[in-house]
Design a protein around this motif. Structure first.
Motif, mmCIF file in Angstrom:
data_model
loop_
_atom_site.group_PDB
_atom_site.id
_atom_site.type_symbol
_atom_site.label_atom_id
_atom_site.label_comp_id
_atom_site.label_asym_id
_atom_site.label_seq_id
_atom_site.Cartn_x
_atom_site.Cartn_y
_atom_site.Cartn_z
ATOM 1 N N ASN A 82 -4.577 10.582 -0.863
ATOM 2 C CA ASN A 82 -4.497 9.638 -1.958
ATOM 3 C C ASN A 82 -4.019 8.393 -1.494
ATOM 4 O O ASN A 82 -2.865 8.279 -0.767
ATOM 5 N N THR A 83 -4.382 7.155 -1.712
ATOM 6 C CA THR A 83 -3.991 5.915 -1.385
ATOM 7 C C THR A 83 -3.818 4.949 -2.433
ATOM 8 O O THR A 83 -4.453 5.128 -3.506
ATOM 9 N N ASP A 84 -3.240 3.960 -2.411
ATOM 10 C CA ASP A 84 -2.918 3.101 -3.428
ATOM 11 C C ASP A 84 -2.612 1.538 -2.814
ATOM 12 O O ASP A 84 -2.031 1.614 -1.790
ATOM 13 N N TYR A 85 -3.285 0.689 -3.414
ATOM 14 C CA TYR A 85 -3.305 -0.815 -2.837
ATOM 15 C C TYR A 85 -3.049 -1.797 -3.929
ATOM 16 O O TYR A 85 -3.362 -1.702 -4.957
ATOM 17 N N GLY A 109 -2.191 12.366 2.797
ATOM 18 C CA GLY A 109 -3.083 11.333 3.089
ATOM 19 C C GLY A 109 -4.483 11.393 2.165
ATOM 20 O O GLY A 109 -5.200 10.124 2.242
ATOM 21 N N ALA A 165 0.887 -1.221 -0.125
ATOM 22 C CA ALA A 165 -0.031 0.045 0.127
ATOM 23 C C ALA A 165 1.056 1.356 0.058
ATOM 24 O O ALA A 165 2.211 1.172 0.395
ATOM 25 N N ILE A 213 0.524 5.800 0.387
ATOM 26 C CA ILE A 213 -0.270 7.022 0.813
ATOM 27 C C ILE A 213 0.345 8.220 0.420
ATOM 28 O O ILE A 213 1.731 8.322 0.628
ATOM 29 N N THR A 253 -5.726 -1.240 5.333
ATOM 30 C CA THR A 253 -5.927 0.413 5.292
ATOM 31 C C THR A 253 -4.757 0.905 5.584
ATOM 32 O O THR A 253 -4.396 0.723 6.691
ATOM 33 N N ILE A 254 -4.178 1.681 4.786
ATOM 34 C CA ILE A 254 -2.790 2.694 5.278
ATOM 35 C C ILE A 254 -3.448 3.934 5.495
ATOM 36 O O ILE A 254 -4.533 4.589 4.986
ATOM 37 N N SER A 255 -2.899 4.559 6.303
ATOM 38 C CA SER A 255 -3.434 6.012 6.889
ATOM 39 C C SER A 255 -1.926 6.748 7.492
ATOM 40 O O SER A 255 -0.910 6.088 7.702
#
Length: 124
Positions: free
Chosen positions: A57-60, A55, A49, A51, A69-71
């Motif tokens: 935008n995220t990519d998995y 924060g 993942a 980020i 979940t990345i945060s």
């Protein structure tokens, strides 16, 4: 130069949850897009993942969508990876990594800074 330290790994049963943390020191984490990678024994390191700095935008990787979940909390200089519904195949050493851009996130060579890793073991 930023220093990254992962924590939160351990042994968990299949179906369980863990939250990994990546704490930064030396520089503000807000300057860096961050990623999580993992490496299982005998396998290549793979993207999990990423980020963006804010924060927003995220990519998995496909194999963790809907489970991980990345945060990030820039005020605490920390990035997190919440891992739910863990499977035996999630067993690996998990690494956090930092870079200045948020694109082509899958390639580990795009990341400049790395932590030492934390072991996650999922028993079936």
């Amino acid at each position: 130069q930023v220093r990254l330290v992962e924590s939160g790994g351990g042994l968990v049963q299949a179906g369980g949850s863990l939250r990994l943390s990546c704490a930064a020191s030396g520089r503000s984490l807000s300057s860096y897009a961050m990623g999580w990678f993992r490496q299982a024994p005998g396998k290549e390191r793979e993207f999990v993942a990423a980020i963006s700095t804010s924060g927003d935008n995220t990519d998995y990787a496909d194999f963790v969508k809907g489970r991980f979940t990345i945060s990030r909390d820039n005020a605490k200089n920390t990035v997190y990876l919440q891992m739910n519904s863990l499977k035996a195949e999630d067993t690996a050493v998990y690494y956090c990594a930092g870079r200045f851009a948020f694109n082509d996130n899958y390639y580990s060579t795009n990341y400049r800074y790395w932590g030492q890793g934390t072991q996650v073991t999922v028993s079936s």
